[in-house]
Design an enzyme around this catalytic site. Sequence first.
Site, PDB file in Angstrom:
ATOM      1  N   GLY A 117       0.801  -1.210   0.000  1.00  0.00           N
ATOM      2  CA  GLY A 117       0.000   0.000   0.000  1.00  0.00           C
ATOM      3  C   GLY A 117       0.837   1.264   0.000  1.00  0.00           C
ATOM      4  CB  SER A 158       2.319 -11.962  -6.007  1.00  0.00           C
ATOM      5  OG  SER A 158       2.143 -11.020  -4.987  1.00  0.00           O
ATOM      6  NE  ARG A 159       4.576 -11.004 -12.972  1.00  0.00           N
ATOM      7  CZ  ARG A 159       5.753 -10.954 -13.571  1.00  0.00           C
ATOM      8  NH1 ARG A 159       6.526  -9.885 -13.456  1.00  0.00           N
ATOM      9  NH2 ARG A 159       6.176 -11.954 -14.301  1.00  0.00           N
ATOM     10  CB  THR A 167      -3.877  -2.198  -4.449  1.00  0.00           C
ATOM     11  OG1 THR A 167      -3.050  -2.435  -3.303  1.00  0.00           O
ATOM     12  CG2 THR A 167      -5.087  -3.088  -4.371  1.00  0.00           C
ATOM     13  CB  SER A 168       1.517  -1.188  -4.920  1.00  0.00           C
ATOM     14  OG  SER A 168       2.112  -2.367  -5.405  1.00  0.00           O
ATOM     15  CB  THR A 179       9.677  -7.637  -4.985  1.00  0.00           C
ATOM     16  OG1 THR A 179       9.500  -6.805  -3.833  1.00  0.00           O
ATOM     17  CG2 THR A 179      11.150  -7.981  -5.102  1.00  0.00           C
ATOM     18  CG  ASP A 186      -5.760  -6.949  -0.818  1.00  0.00           C
ATOM     19  OD1 ASP A 186      -6.333  -5.957  -0.334  1.00  0.00           O
ATOM     20  OD2 ASP A 186      -4.537  -7.022  -0.947  1.00  0.00           O
ATOM     21  CB  SER A 202      -1.919 -14.012  -0.648  1.00  0.00           C
ATOM     22  OG  SER A 202      -0.989 -13.606  -1.604  1.00  0.00           O
TER      23      SER A 202
END
Lengths: 491, 491
Positions: free
Chosen positions: A169, A195-196, A199-200, A204, A257, A265
């Site tokens: 976030g 993960s891809r 919401t950002s 990484t 989410d 996750s």
Amino acid sequence: MKFKIKNLRFLAGKPVCMIHETTAKKLSLHIANRVSIMNKKGRKIISVVDTATGILKPDEIAISDEILEILALKNNDIVDVTIADRPDSIEFIKKKLKGETLSKQEITQIIYDIANNALTEVEVAFFISAVYVNEMNLSETKYLIEAMVNSGNHIKLKGKIVDKHCCGGIAGNRTTPIVVSICAEAGLIMPKTSSRAITSAAGTADVIETIAKVDFSIKEIKNIIKKTNACFVWGGALGLAPVDDKIIKIEKVANIDSTAQLLASILSKKISVGSKYILIDIPFGKSAKVTRIHAELLKQKFLRLGKEFNLKIAVVLTDGSEPIGNGIGPVLEIKDVIKVLKQKQGPKDLEDKSLLLAGKILELAGKSRPGEGLKLARSILYSGKAFKKFVQIIHAQKGKIKELKESDIFYNVVSEKNSRIKHLDNIFVNKLARHAGCPEDKLAGVYLHKKKNDSVKKGDVILTIYAVTKEKLEYAKKYYKENRKKMIEFY
Amino acid sequence: MKFKIKNLRFLAGKPVCMIHETTAKKLSLHIANRVSIMNKKGRKIISVVDTATGILKPDEIAISDEILEILALKNNDIVDVTIADRPDSIEFIKKKLKGETLSKQEITQIIYDIANNALTEVEVAFFISAVYVNEMNLSETKYLIEAMVNSGNHIKLKGKIVDKHCCGGIAGNRTTPIVVSICAEAGLIMPKTSSRAITSAAGTADVIETIAKVDFSIKEIKNIIKKTNACFVWGGALGLAPVDDKIIKIEKVANIDSTAQLLASILSKKISVGSKYILIDIPFGKSAKVTRIHAELLKQKFLRLGKEFNLKIAVVLTDGSEPIGNGIGPVLEIKDVIKVLKQKQGPKDLEDKSLLLAGKILELAGKSRPGEGLKLARSILYSGKAFKKFVQIIHAQKGKIKELKESDIFYNVVSEKNSRIKHLDNIFVNKLARHAGCPEDKLAGVYLHKKKNDSVKKGDVILTIYAVTKEKLEYAKKYYKENRKKMIEFY
């Protein structure tokens, strides 16, 4: 019924097949029905059906590249197509939508059906909404994690396996490559899978991908870790808890989410790689994802699940009210990371936070005494050893440290007055970067020239928006102009 | 960017286009992104993007037949393609998922975006879930109905316009064609539009379609009504509240419908055709959709919304604990309807319920005194005039009364003992018919030879399952065997 593959080479982002309209009628198959496609070896995949008349003969089937790859099919191969059952798990999803609690068997079945593509994206969206709105209790969350772990591959490694996760976030905030380099240098094993972005503006994996591969087989990863103690790879390509990636892809649509899904996750990926010492960073505050109270609740849930799964979990609550670092977007962030690692005018806030997190992990895994982790982390970074370790990992991931140029399609936001920055809003800055094309467009993003408490003069550039097409730049500019007052506050 | 249409003639159930992978990269477009496709006349439609390399040149675009038709495009036509904005309404959907109340403007925007295809099916699924779980208050429901009415076409008719609606859930229960025939014969104007089945085995449109067209233009409908006072048509083809049909299509996936969506679905269609006198039938009880208490609450909501929209609404609560009629499934139901209208051994329960409803409408619209509607309805049915009216309407809808044969792929469920039927369960009987292929397969369904309180001897056929393929029959049989005890109860 047997069909001959006609390879049209198309990609739909999910398994789709096309059959001739007449054949569909004969089989009494309707658009958006599901079929099971089986190759000669008996491997099956479930797919949604479209119909076509212009390109196919009645005995031909065109299937999307997603299926071709999984079933190892080529032109003119023969496949067997049968009508797929309506999965029972739709009823379980409905049950959850009604607010009921799901059993272990029900959750396991839903995750199994998502893994096997037996549920369509719309059905998965119903599941996501149900969990988002009605939440899951601790037992349900545990079953969700177990089902996710069981549906995927595992990596078995030796040594003290550590991991970190940031609940996200915060714009920028690319601490992971720095933390991993420090911990790996200290002798810890850190198989970092990411993960891809959800919401950002970037995850990484999106960021590392600008200078190295992130997409490796498990065997390759083991080799990378053997050589370097660590890696930064994309979890989705590994098939660790693959359902998580499918869910995230659909969550992205509405930028939601749920807590249970967030916990699942994170922990499913950590458990799949055998991590025992895990640091969770929960940023809270104005424009962070969560408030302090929510962060505390989340912390308790992590600690309780840690006990259930026999993990050593530490949770830090960090100030998440402002962006961290200057770059927001894959390329812009990797540039900040390299500056910090090279100790060449990197953003101070990014460095401080990375050291804090690395220090905590060193303590958690017993590499330093309680209270002395920060000191050890700092010495590893300042000595240049962390950068060397980073270079080593990047090389092992078939990449190299290179000078990345920003996109030459950009727009400078300049100050209209002499003032001082009071607040840069994570939510709006992140959305600005997304409007500019993040995370898909690696060069897109936002560069913050000024941060909270910085003085600005009239005409000073506060931030730069980068995009890869003029159209997307215009789109981002429009977003900026509509939201500027909420994005940048002055004293 | 300009593209040349390559007509591949494919149908995906929603607007989809394919462009060449290289072009997608150049435009920085990713799979499942949205584009706006504009024809020469400036008419636009939003579509999801797939990529292809095997069948397209870089300057070509293949679009699904859904778009071809709306934009009146043919091979080699030129279209202009631009990236579509992420619609604001996604944020409003998220707000509703969080349990907040939506404003008139927000609801209007969501419905507008669904109408214009700016929201994908996954996004609509999130909206449906949000409304299902968090419900809508009376004002929100009113805005939803207004937005649905405004997004579609209207039919302007003269005379006393009446309508009926059954909230469904009861297997069989095909009263509409009988009620409409009686009311039209009595001089009332009854422009009956129906949707396809949501959770049941068939909707009125699915049933009428077995012997007549249900898909007409508004102009054609006006002519049918001018000749006959009434019609039975599919609402979706008329563009009356078209958003409702899009929502229903996605609701069907999980077999859910929210109260607000139910109210909006029913009333928007009635308002669009100018109905002033509306009878709502809410079946309640064991295995009906709602309990008596829920039915009462629903009744109050209908009456309050009736006042808001200045409509004369009457609501009857009927016993919905058992199936009504013998046939369940499009063809099996139309056969029951014709028997009742011809007065040739039609199911008594179906006749009784149809007369009750017709009588109420005759009273509501002032065609008979209070308490005398049933008598008038009965005299119209028994005189054969209702059947004549039915034939007239079917002819006007380009159909004819014909002898329909059942499918010869069937399975008889026989009694294993001498006993008496205590209960036939609507939910399981409906699901059995759906497993057999309803409502898409017109010949599929279930025929009930025995009903509640009927005696059965060992070996007597209780019900017959019909399907159009052996595969689907096996699928339905499997469902029957797994659920037989809940489907048929004995004394």
